[in-house]
Design a protein around this motif. Sequence first.
Motif: not given
Length: 328
Positions: A110-139
Amino acid sequence: MSSLGKIGSSLRRTAIQAVPTVIGIVILNFFLLQMAPGDAADVIAGEAGSATEETMHALRVQFGLNHPVLVQLYNYLNELAHFSLGFSPRYGMPVAELIGQRLPGTLLLMSLALGIALFIGLVLGSVMAIFAGRLPDRVLSVLALVFYSVPGFWIGLMLIILFSVTLGWLPSGGAGTIGADLSGWAGLWDKARYMILPATSLALFYVAIYARLTRASMLEVKSQDFVRTARAKGLSPFSVTVHHVLRNALIPITTLAGMHIGSMLGGAVVVETVYSWPGLGRLAYEAVMGRDFTVLLGILLLSSLLVIAVNAAVDLLQTFLDPRIGVR
């Protein structure tokens, strides 16, 4: 009152509130399990192939299943009052000892899964917020929707087919190489190889949730006055994003992560069964199939205590992220 005093007061209040909550959970789970057909004596007799009425009665007397339901509940609560989780009819050992053998595996997974989920989720969410409305966000939004929609067991099976059967990179199940006496880095790597697939399977569903939530939270925080002030002071876009936007966006994410501990334990039942991982999830599945309700009650009680402890820790973490929240 000092910060340490507030934290101590909050922890005492949480502990006091946890007692009636845990008692209520135990009683509710006990009556729900009593409604299930069959008991441990039926399963043991079925596995033996045959049993007489005298044998069945002797088994129920041995395991305390011959008493009325309220008497069984009283006996179980009495054992809990003496810090005992009871005795497992199926495994022939104390429940606390049995759970102690399986708990480290589940906590590690669970610790490893939660760490993976938070790390990847934060990275992807940050990229989506930075490129909001553009192609990276939509993909990335479509990718997150796929992870959120696909059942965990199907993802587990597909990962086994791809990385174990087709590519042969990772083992398909178990917790370590059978018969291998490895230590040091070799033993650590062997353990990690068996954890990658189950932890990833358990994490992908939550990656989608954290990515979408990070995107929404960052877009909301970016419109706040203090962010515009930080930009006006000449701070770099990276510094504004990390130290101001992302830090404040973490508050709802940590709240949701604490709430997900319980659902992760439920998801571990499926993942540990698919990958033959020796943890509490698989033990819960075996206890259900074997009608070993004493073990199942112990797992549910431990899960409740774990969720309460994690939520208390999340409250303290949020105070660190934003001192304005305070410890009330």
